[in-house]
Design an enzyme around this catalytic site. Structure first.
Site, PDB file in Angstrom:
ATOM      1  N   LYS A  52      43.786  -0.007  92.573  1.00 53.24           N
ATOM      2  CA  LYS A  52      42.584   0.657  93.101  1.00 53.24           C
ATOM      3  C   LYS A  52      41.851   1.404  91.984  1.00 53.24           C
ATOM      4  O   LYS A  52      40.634   1.322  91.860  1.00 53.24           O
ATOM      5  CB  LYS A  52      42.968   1.607  94.245  1.00 53.24           C
ATOM      6  CG  LYS A  52      43.403   0.863  95.509  1.00 53.24           C
ATOM      7  CD  LYS A  52      44.051   1.767  96.567  1.00 53.24           C
ATOM      8  CE  LYS A  52      44.638   0.912  97.692  1.00 53.24           C
ATOM      9  NZ  LYS A  52      45.389   1.687  98.701  1.00 53.24           N
ATOM     10  N   GLN A  96      48.036   7.310 100.167  1.00 53.68           N
ATOM     11  CA  GLN A  96      48.754   6.038 100.260  1.00 53.68           C
ATOM     12  C   GLN A  96      49.942   6.172 101.207  1.00 53.68           C
ATOM     13  O   GLN A  96      50.731   7.114 101.116  1.00 53.68           O
ATOM     14  CB  GLN A  96      49.213   5.612  98.850  1.00 53.68           C
ATOM     15  CG  GLN A  96      49.796   4.220  98.760  1.00 53.68           C
ATOM     16  CD  GLN A  96      48.770   3.103  98.962  1.00 53.68           C
ATOM     17  OE1 GLN A  96      47.584   3.269  98.706  1.00 53.68           O
ATOM     18  NE2 GLN A  96      49.218   1.961  99.448  1.00 53.68           N
ATOM     19  N   ASP A 119      39.675   4.685 104.368  1.00 54.67           N
ATOM     20  CA  ASP A 119      40.681   3.787 104.957  1.00 54.67           C
ATOM     21  C   ASP A 119      40.346   3.474 106.417  1.00 54.67           C
ATOM     22  O   ASP A 119      40.896   2.520 106.983  1.00 54.67           O
ATOM     23  CB  ASP A 119      42.053   4.477 104.938  1.00 54.67           C
ATOM     24  CG  ASP A 119      42.995   3.909 103.897  1.00 54.67           C
ATOM     25  OD1 ASP A 119      42.739   2.790 103.401  1.00 54.67           O
ATOM     26  OD2 ASP A 119      43.987   4.594 103.584  1.00 54.67           O
TER      27      ASP A 119
HETATM   28  N1  GUN Z   1      49.747   1.277 102.586  1.00 56.81           N
HETATM   29  C1  GUN Z   1      49.618  -0.059 102.763  1.00 56.81           C
HETATM   30  N2  GUN Z   1      48.344  -0.379 103.004  1.00 56.81           N
HETATM   31  C2  GUN Z   1      47.646   0.769 102.985  1.00 56.81           C
HETATM   32  C3  GUN Z   1      46.274   1.082 103.156  1.00 56.81           C
HETATM   33  O1  GUN Z   1      45.423   0.239 103.404  1.00 56.81           O
HETATM   34  N3  GUN Z   1      45.951   2.400 103.032  1.00 56.81           N
HETATM   35  C4  GUN Z   1      46.865   3.356 102.801  1.00 56.81           C
HETATM   36  N4  GUN Z   1      46.453   4.621 102.739  1.00 56.81           N
HETATM   37  N5  GUN Z   1      48.149   3.109 102.636  1.00 56.81           N
HETATM   38  C5  GUN Z   1      48.534   1.818 102.721  1.00 56.81           C
END
Ligand code: GUN
Length: 292
Positions: A52, A96, A119
């Site tokens: 990211k 995350q 998200d």
């Molecule tokens: N863990 C796995 N996929 C995601 C996601 O799309 N966002 C977040 N915050 N954690 C994750």
């Protein structure tokens, strides 16, 4: 002959569009900013978080990665969330998941300002999406919908069967595709681990979307001739013939299913690249909204 739906190509064309929007924001003195909070040292999460940050830099966005130790308390994490809520350089952020056991994920998600929740996990954003007035759509379902739209798959009136009912993929993609309007208007069935005769239901799908997290679970006998198949799964399996000793496969038995389909996504190179792309799109949108 089946067609491959290529997530690398589709995400590249979306990134080109985003670059124009980022340039326009920067000309107005705004650099879209994304922060990612990682608690602990989960190796898969470390990989995602790094990807990211790297993508932000490629796009000329502002990127902040906050790594907190595994023994961070819930109140320490909530304090960090509060700081990001009021940081004017950060237009969107995420924590995350999964979080260490001692931290209540719902409490943390609830603490995020919905206007920065790129998200799309905050209950306010989930509700807005459900009633057809979305702010931020969750990244993986949004990526799946964009793949269908941009590869020319007509969704309206089609029978979509979604395999899996997670809050991150199954439930939101079902809610999005049943909405009224362009890129939706589907008839949606959701099947899951407790569904009876699952294979008979998947066989009715014009569009089959699979997100249950079981390697090669969907076999050729479960798929209708001419279906479009979207495989959201990423599972690492042992493969002594490969250099690493393992490889990634989807939730669909690709080699045997592909010939039956009109179009199918590969793993890797299918839905995977779309998720970060839609997160970046949400962050650019958050920055645009900050100007209003
Ligand atoms: N863990 C796995 N996929 C995601 C996601 O799309 N966002 C977040 N915050 N954690 C994750």
């Amino acid at each position: 002959m089946f067609r491959l739906i290529n997530g690398n190509e589709i995400s590249s064309s979306i990134y080109e569009e985003l670059k124009g929007r980022i340039a326009s924001l920067r000309s107005k003195g705004i650099t879209p900013g994304l922060a990612v909070v990682l608690v602990g040292e989960d190796p898969a999460s470390q990989v995602y978080v790094r990807m990211k940050g790297k993508k932000c830099e490629e796009l000329g966005m502002h990127s902040v990665t906050i790594v907190l130790p595994a023994d961070t308390t819930e109140s320490e994490l909530l304090k960090k969330v509060d700081e990001l809520n009021s940081d004017s350089k950060i237009h969107g952020f995420l924590v995350q998941l999964p979080l260490p056991k001692n931290i209540d994920e719902d409490k943390v998600i609830n603490a995020i300002d919905p206007r920065k929740d790129v998200d799309g996990f905050h209950p306010s954003n989930v509700g807005s999406m459900l009633i057809g007035k979305p702010l931020f759509l969750p990244a993986t379902p949004a990526g799946v919908q964009q793949m269908l739209i941009r590869s020319g798959v007509d969704i309206s009136g089609k029978h979509v069967v979604v395999v899996g009912r997670s809050n991150i993929v199954g439930k939101p993609i079902a809610a999005m595709l049943v909405q009224k309007g362009a890129g939706a208007d589907a008839t949606v069935t959701v099947v899951h681990s407790r569904t009876k005769n699952l294979g008979e239901l998947t066989k009715l799908a014009d569009i089959l979307i699979v997100a249950m997290g079981k390697a090669r679970f969907i076999t050729a006998d479960m798929v209708k001739d001419g279906a479009v198949v979207i495989d959201v799964g990423t599972n690492r399996i042992d493969d002594p013939s490969s250099e690493k000793g393992s490889r990634l496969v989807g939730d669909v038995d690709f080699d045997n299913v592909k010939e039956k389909t009109a179009a199918i996504t590969p793993v890797p190179g299918g839905v995977g690249p779309m998720t970060i792309c839609m997160l970046m799109a949400n962050t650019v949108m958050a920055a645009e909204l900050s100007l209003l």
